[in-house]
Design an enzyme around this catalytic site. Structure first.
Site, PDB file in Angstrom:
ATOM      1  N   GLU A  56       0.834  -1.203   0.000  1.00 26.56           N
ATOM      2  CA  GLU A  56       0.000   0.000   0.000  1.00 26.56           C
ATOM      3  C   GLU A  56       0.870   1.255   0.000  1.00 26.56           C
ATOM      4  O   GLU A  56       0.617   2.218  -0.716  1.00 26.56           O
ATOM      5  CB  GLU A  56      -0.902   0.022   1.248  1.00 26.56           C
ATOM      6  CG  GLU A  56      -1.845  -1.170   1.373  1.00 26.56           C
ATOM      7  CD  GLU A  56      -1.219  -2.332   2.126  1.00 26.56           C
ATOM      8  OE1 GLU A  56      -0.020  -2.604   1.948  1.00 26.56           O
ATOM      9  OE2 GLU A  56      -1.952  -2.976   2.905  1.00 26.56           O
ATOM     10  N   CYS A  79      -2.260  -3.823   7.101  1.00 23.64           N
ATOM     11  CA  CYS A  79      -1.808  -4.108   8.468  1.00 23.64           C
ATOM     12  C   CYS A  79      -2.134  -2.941   9.395  1.00 23.64           C
ATOM     13  O   CYS A  79      -2.395  -1.819   8.974  1.00 23.64           O
ATOM     14  CB  CYS A  79      -0.312  -4.425   8.492  1.00 23.64           C
ATOM     15  SG  CYS A  79       0.739  -3.008   8.159  1.00 23.64           S
ATOM     16  N   ALA A 157      14.794 -36.829  -5.093  1.00 24.10           N
ATOM     17  CA  ALA A 157      14.842 -37.213  -6.499  1.00 24.10           C
ATOM     18  C   ALA A 157      15.091 -38.703  -6.533  1.00 24.10           C
ATOM     19  O   ALA A 157      16.009 -39.201  -5.884  1.00 24.10           O
ATOM     20  CB  ALA A 157      15.968 -36.470  -7.209  1.00 24.10           C
ATOM     21  N   SER A 171      24.583 -42.169  -5.637  1.00 22.91           N
ATOM     22  CA  SER A 171      23.237 -41.591  -5.699  1.00 22.91           C
ATOM     23  C   SER A 171      23.195 -40.310  -6.514  1.00 22.91           C
ATOM     24  O   SER A 171      22.137 -39.729  -6.694  1.00 22.91           O
ATOM     25  CB  SER A 171      22.730 -41.316  -4.288  1.00 22.91           C
ATOM     26  OG  SER A 171      23.575 -40.376  -3.661  1.00 22.91           O
ATOM     27  N   TRP A 173      23.187 -37.645  -9.627  1.00 20.80           N
ATOM     28  CA  TRP A 173      22.722 -37.589 -11.012  1.00 20.80           C
ATOM     29  C   TRP A 173      21.670 -38.635 -11.350  1.00 20.80           C
ATOM     30  O   TRP A 173      21.744 -39.268 -12.381  1.00 20.80           O
ATOM     31  CB  TRP A 173      23.880 -37.712 -12.012  1.00 20.80           C
ATOM     32  CG  TRP A 173      25.112 -36.934 -11.680  1.00 20.80           C
ATOM     33  CD1 TRP A 173      26.385 -37.392 -11.770  1.00 20.80           C
ATOM     34  CD2 TRP A 173      25.214 -35.573 -11.241  1.00 20.80           C
ATOM     35  NE1 TRP A 173      27.263 -36.414 -11.402  1.00 20.80           N
ATOM     36  CE2 TRP A 173      26.570 -35.287 -11.065  1.00 20.80           C
ATOM     37  CE3 TRP A 173      24.289 -34.580 -10.959  1.00 20.80           C
ATOM     38  CZ2 TRP A 173      27.024 -34.048 -10.628  1.00 20.80           C
ATOM     39  CZ3 TRP A 173      24.742 -33.344 -10.513  1.00 20.80           C
ATOM     40  CH2 TRP A 173      26.085 -33.101 -10.366  1.00 20.80           C
ATOM     41  N   ARG A 187      15.494 -24.495  -3.656  1.00 24.38           N
ATOM     42  CA  ARG A 187      16.393 -24.043  -2.583  1.00 24.38           C
ATOM     43  C   ARG A 187      16.385 -22.516  -2.484  1.00 24.38           C
ATOM     44  O   ARG A 187      16.326 -21.964  -1.389  1.00 24.38           O
ATOM     45  CB  ARG A 187      17.821 -24.514  -2.861  1.00 24.38           C
ATOM     46  CG  ARG A 187      18.028 -25.997  -2.646  1.00 24.38           C
ATOM     47  CD  ARG A 187      19.461 -26.362  -2.938  1.00 24.38           C
ATOM     48  NE  ARG A 187      19.741 -27.774  -2.679  1.00 24.38           N
ATOM     49  CZ  ARG A 187      20.933 -28.338  -2.839  1.00 24.38           C
ATOM     50  NH1 ARG A 187      21.960 -27.610  -3.265  1.00 24.38           N
ATOM     51  NH2 ARG A 187      21.103 -29.613  -2.571  1.00 24.38           N
ATOM     52  N   LEU A 207      24.618 -27.627  -0.414  1.00 24.23           N
ATOM     53  CA  LEU A 207      23.291 -27.085  -0.064  1.00 24.23           C
ATOM     54  C   LEU A 207      23.148 -25.602  -0.416  1.00 24.23           C
ATOM     55  O   LEU A 207      22.407 -24.869   0.246  1.00 24.23           O
ATOM     56  CB  LEU A 207      22.948 -27.337   1.411  1.00 24.23           C
ATOM     57  CG  LEU A 207      22.912 -28.811   1.850  1.00 24.23           C
ATOM     58  CD1 LEU A 207      22.422 -28.931   3.288  1.00 24.23           C
ATOM     59  CD2 LEU A 207      22.031 -29.654   0.924  1.00 24.23           C
ATOM     60  N   GLU A 270      15.958 -31.777   2.692  1.00 23.53           N
ATOM     61  CA  GLU A 270      16.648 -32.630   1.718  1.00 23.53           C
ATOM     62  C   GLU A 270      17.519 -33.564   2.519  1.00 23.53           C
ATOM     63  O   GLU A 270      18.610 -33.191   2.946  1.00 23.53           O
ATOM     64  CB  GLU A 270      17.550 -31.799   0.791  1.00 23.53           C
ATOM     65  CG  GLU A 270      16.839 -31.068  -0.302  1.00 23.53           C
ATOM     66  CD  GLU A 270      17.828 -30.495  -1.335  1.00 23.53           C
ATOM     67  OE1 GLU A 270      18.776 -31.183  -1.735  1.00 23.53           O
ATOM     68  OE2 GLU A 270      17.629 -29.328  -1.703  1.00 23.53           O
ATOM     69  N   LEU A 275      15.816 -39.378   8.322  1.00 23.41           N
ATOM     70  CA  LEU A 275      15.301 -38.053   8.691  1.00 23.41           C
ATOM     71  C   LEU A 275      14.028 -37.738   7.905  1.00 23.41           C
ATOM     72  O   LEU A 275      13.070 -37.158   8.442  1.00 23.41           O
ATOM     73  CB  LEU A 275      16.381 -36.992   8.443  1.00 23.41           C
ATOM     74  CG  LEU A 275      16.107 -35.595   8.995  1.00 23.41           C
ATOM     75  CD1 LEU A 275      15.785 -35.628  10.477  1.00 23.41           C
ATOM     76  CD2 LEU A 275      17.313 -34.674   8.745  1.00 23.41           C
TER      77      LEU A 275
HETATM   78  C1  AOF Z   1       0.354  -5.086   4.491  1.00 18.71           C
HETATM   79  N1  AOF Z   1       0.897  -4.863   3.259  1.00 18.71           N
HETATM   80  O1  AOF Z   1       2.400  -5.325   1.676  1.00 18.71           O
HETATM   81  C2  AOF Z   1       2.450  -6.628   3.607  1.00 18.71           C
HETATM   82  C3  AOF Z   1       1.824  -6.879   4.874  1.00 18.71           C
HETATM   83  O2  AOF Z   1       7.660  -6.547   9.630  1.00 18.71           O
HETATM   84  P1  AOF Z   1       6.751  -5.782   8.760  1.00 18.71           P
HETATM   85  O3  AOF Z   1       6.483  -4.402   9.228  1.00 18.71           O
HETATM   86  O4  AOF Z   1       7.184  -5.804   7.312  1.00 18.71           O
HETATM   87  O5  AOF Z   1       5.322  -6.497   8.824  1.00 18.71           O
HETATM   88  C4  AOF Z   1       5.150  -7.781   8.317  1.00 18.71           C
HETATM   89  C5  AOF Z   1       3.715  -8.246   8.494  1.00 18.71           C
HETATM   90  O6  AOF Z   1       2.807  -7.329   7.881  1.00 18.71           O
HETATM   91  C6  AOF Z   1       3.473  -9.582   7.820  1.00 18.71           C
HETATM   92  O7  AOF Z   1       3.713 -10.666   8.659  1.00 18.71           O
HETATM   93  C7  AOF Z   1       2.011  -9.486   7.420  1.00 18.71           C
HETATM   94  O8  AOF Z   1       1.164  -9.804   8.496  1.00 18.71           O
HETATM   95  C8  AOF Z   1       1.887  -8.027   7.066  1.00 18.71           C
HETATM   96  N2  AOF Z   1       2.281  -7.868   5.663  1.00 18.71           N
HETATM   97  N3  AOF Z   1       0.785  -6.105   5.258  1.00 18.71           N
HETATM   98  O9  AOF Z   1      -0.534  -4.339   4.906  1.00 18.71           O
HETATM   99  C9  AOF Z   1       1.922  -5.588   2.802  1.00 18.71           C
HETATM  100  N4  AOF Z   1       3.505  -7.351   3.181  1.00 18.71           N
HETATM  101 ZN    ZN Z   2       1.263  -2.921   5.999  1.00 15.36          ZN
END
Ligand code: AOF
Ligand code: ZN
Length: 358
Positions: A56, A79, A157, A171, A173, A187, A207, A270, A275
């Site tokens: 945003e 958020c 694989a 193992s 290839w 990875r 790795l 992997e 494991l």
């Molecule tokens: C949004 N817009 O583009 C994203 C959100 O550590 P921060 O501040 O980057 O916050 C990460 C958290 O914010 C993430 O775990 C998720 O809940 C939210 N991500 N929120 O409004 C965004 N990437």
């Molecule tokens: Zn945000």
């Protein structure tokens, strides 16, 4: 205006933008489109990974001078927390946005609540647009965040008969170059890569994530070695660009909890059959990535060891998620229905990882 359908096109564009973001780093991939009062697109943004502006805020920073955003269309609920960056709900309110359309709610304990904050400020909120598509797009991140434990992909694989090693123990290839390259992509899309000391001692793997020329990819997963024996001082892993975590012999669920707390949200396993089967028995696997080569090896060298399954009715059931043809080989991806595993189904205790945990 038909609200859901009316914003479908903008949300689809927001999803396209979101897909530019990284899978690694613990944050979701989020895209945002800002519309004027007539519904025209005036700015676009996406989140480039942990520590960088959210989608945003990125879109708001790209607004042409003099244009005011009327509606924000964003793939995730904005958020409501001050994390590494400021709360997006406040940024949208401050920018004078009058309507916020989003696809799925933010499950983050600290970051959720943006919709309520927006409503309290008089902003109209339209949730659930393209919710199913966005749920599928963000499935690993949403699953991991709701659960508070990393998304775990188990990779091997094998030959057509499930064999990963010939009688003499060789193992390398089994699959061709295209499948191996795809394994390196996997990875590069992981935060951590887990293996056992047995594999380290037997194969001395690097790795690292590399391209077709052997050049390191921009993102490297942190190698995590499980098992009692130390990683030798001359092991290739000691030169891994992302460092090395020696986890010792310990319950795998606790190990995954620790990785989650370190922000390692996508884990690739992997490892050898012991494991590998320990992860499966513990019900800790979300996804299998299996590369199948058109070869037959025969003999006992299987990808998966004992799962404690005595009868066919107890088999672990998976859903086929994706099939690709890579040169002569197949890349298959499977997911567990609702993350079931032996432990979850039958209440079995997780077996201890053996000393030489391969
Ligand atoms: C949004 N817009 O583009 C994203 C959100 O550590 P921060 O501040 O980057 O916050 C990460 C958290 O914010 C993430 O775990 C998720 O809940 C939210 N991500 N929120 O409004 C965004 N990437
Ligand atoms: Zn945000």
């Amino acid at each position: 205006m038909d609200v859901g359908g009316g914003y479908g096109t903008a949300m689809r564009r927001a999803l396209e933008l979101a897909a530019h973001g990284p899978l690694t780093g613990g944050n979701p991939r989020v895209g945002c489109v800002l519309l004027d009062a007539g519904g025209g697109v005036i700015a676009e943004g996406w989140h480039r990974g942990a520590g960088t502006p959210h989608a945003e805020v990125d879109a708001l920073s790209r607004l042409p001078a003099g244009l005011a955003p009327h509606t924000a269309v964003v793939t995730l609920e904005p958020c409501n927390h001050i994390g590494r960056t400021g709360p997006c709900a406040e940024a949208l309110i401050a920018a004078g946005v009058q309507r916020v359309v989003y696809a799925v709610a933010d499950p983050g304990a600290a970051s959720s609540g943006g919709a309520d904050r927006l409503r309290a400020a008089g902003v109209e909120v339209v949730p659930g647009v393209l919710a199913d598509e966005t749920e599928a797009f963000l499935h690993p991140w949403l699953t991991a965040t709701r659960r508070g434990r990393p998304w775990v992909t188990l990779k091997w694989a094998a030959a057509l008969d499930g064999r990963v090693a010939a009688a003499d123990g060789t193992s390398q290839w089994i699959t061709g170059p295209a499948a191996r390259l795809d394994g390196h992509r996997l990875r590069g899309e992981s935060d951590a890569i887990v293996t056992g000391t047995g594999t380290v001692l037997a194969d001395d793997p690097s790795l690292t994530a590399r391209d077709a020329e052997g050049v390191l990819l921009p993102h490297q997963p942190v190698p995590v070695v499980v098992g009692a024996r130390p990683v030798p001082s001359n092991a290739a892993l000691r030169r891994h660009p992302a460092g090395l975590v020696e986890a010792g012999p310990r319950p795998l669920a606790g190990l995954l909890d620790d990785l989650w707390r370190l922000g390692l949200a996508r884990v690739l396993v992997e490892a050898g059959p012991v494991l590998t089967s320990a992860f499966l028995r513990a019900g800790l696997v979300d996804e299998l990535a299996v590369y199948v080569a058109p070869k037959l090896l025969g003999g006992p060298g299987l990808a998966v060891g004992d799962l404690g399954i005595a009868t066919i009715g107890d088999a672990l059931d998976l859903d086929l998620h994706d099939v690709r043809r890579l040169g002569p080989d197949l890349a298959l991806s499977f997911r567990f229905q609702g993350q079931t595993g032996v432990r979850m189904q039958y209440g079995l205790e997780e077996p201890a990882v053996p000393e030489n945990g391969r």
